[in-house]
Scaffold this active site. Structure first.
Site, short mmCIF file in Angstrom:
data_model
loop_
_atom_site.label_atom_id
_atom_site.label_comp_id
_atom_site.label_asym_id
_atom_site.label_seq_id
_atom_site.Cartn_x
_atom_site.Cartn_y
_atom_site.Cartn_z
N HIS A 83 0.43 5.58 1.16
CA HIS A 83 -0.18 5.90 2.41
C HIS A 83 0.63 7.75 1.86
O HIS A 83 1.71 8.17 1.82
CB HIS A 83 -0.19 5.29 3.37
CG HIS A 83 -1.10 6.21 4.68
ND1 HIS A 83 -2.40 6.56 4.65
CD2 HIS A 83 -0.57 7.34 5.51
CE1 HIS A 83 -2.61 7.51 5.50
NE2 HIS A 83 -1.69 8.33 6.10
N ASN A 133 0.78 -1.32 0.01
CA ASN A 133 -0.19 0.25 0.26
C ASN A 133 1.02 1.42 0.04
O ASN A 133 2.29 0.83 0.22
CB ASN A 133 -0.85 -0.20 0.92
CG ASN A 133 -1.91 0.82 1.36
OD1 ASN A 133 -2.34 1.51 -0.18
ND2 ASN A 133 -2.11 1.76 2.43
#
Length: 276
Positions: free
Chosen positions: A187, A185
């Site tokens: 961020h 991921n």
């Protein structure tokens, strides 16, 4: 925007890829919940990489590719019995879109998975002939049932990696166990200070500015059972400009993220980077 002079830090140990290793293009599933802008940039980056491989003659024997696809191609197996050919990336669609600022991403995107039929990423995926799966948690009795269905769908696609690009739903234990340390991921802020439930998009940048920090950061991390919590893979610090608004900061971070995320993914998926 050029990031060649921007310092970034990679956590974990770096290891060189064996020179004699056979070129393998990682197979990935991208998961997104919203507009899909980052998803589309990743798609464009994979098409650029594909064109370069073809131009440089770096593809492995086409006959072996054909044999492999007939055995493992998830789109082909999904269409068996329907006489439909496997979906192929729509290069014509890519040529009519704005050029990407992302570096080439050496990966094959097998499918887009989203948790909502309202995600604009669906339309973008279909414009590139990328298979789309909608697995909406509201259609299941509970989170566990959704987790099970998602894990089953992902297993059927047989990806090497799962790449999150604005996916806002917390993943469950079955998915995490099945793809342990293979879910990535990005961020848009420093972690762990500006992560957790509700800390996404504009909310992150507002919180960063309120903190009076001199710099924010893009953080790429592996995914675990908590929001924005898994082991950090790489960070890019971004100095905050005087009198900058949250909207201005968000625009700068997004522009840099498009360039940074594919670079990190290339290193991670190729084995040049190992996260301890």
């Amino acid at each position: 925007m050029d990031i060649s002079g921007t310092e970034s830090s990679y956590s974990g140990e770096m290891s060189a890829v064996k020179e004699n290793s056979i070129l393998k293009v990682p197979r990935v599933v991208v998961m997104a919940s919203g507009a899909g802008n980052l998803f589309e940039e990743l798609v464009k980056a994979t098409l650029v990489a594909k064109a370069r491989r073809a131009h440089q003659g770096a593809l492995i024997n086409p006959e072996s590719c054909e044999n492999q696809d007939s055995q493992t191609n998830p789109v082909l197996s999904a269409n068996q019995g329907s006489q439909k050919p496997p979906l192929q990336p729509n290069l014509a669609a890519a040529s009519t879109q704005q050029p990407t600022q992302a570096p080439p991403l050496n990966a094959e995107i097998l499918a887009l998975i989203t948790n909502t039929s309202k995600a604009a990423a669906i339309t973008k995926a279909r414009s590139y002939n990328i298979d789309t799966k909608i697995i909406d948690p509201t259609n299941f009795a509970n989170h566990s049932a959704w987790d099970s269905a998602l894990a089953e769908q992902l297993q059927s696609l047989k990806p090497d990696w799962i790449v999150l690009a604005g996916f806002l739903k917390k993943l469950g234990p079955q998915v995490l166990a099945t793809f342990n340390r293979r879910i990535v991921n990005t961020h848009p802020g420093p972690l762990p200070q500006f992560g957790g439930p509700g800390m996404y998009g504009h909310h992150v940048h507002e919180a960063v500015l309120k903190s009076k920090l001199a710099a924010t950061a893009i953080t790429v991390h592996l995914v675990d059972a908590e929001y924005d919590h898994g082991p950090t893979v790489a960070t890019m610090p971004i100095p905050i400009e005087p009198s900058e608004t949250a909207w201005q900061l968000e625009a700068r971070v997004k522009a840099l993220e498009i360039q940074f995320y594919p670079k990190v993914l290339n290193d991670l998926m190729s084995g040049r980077m190992a996260v301890s």
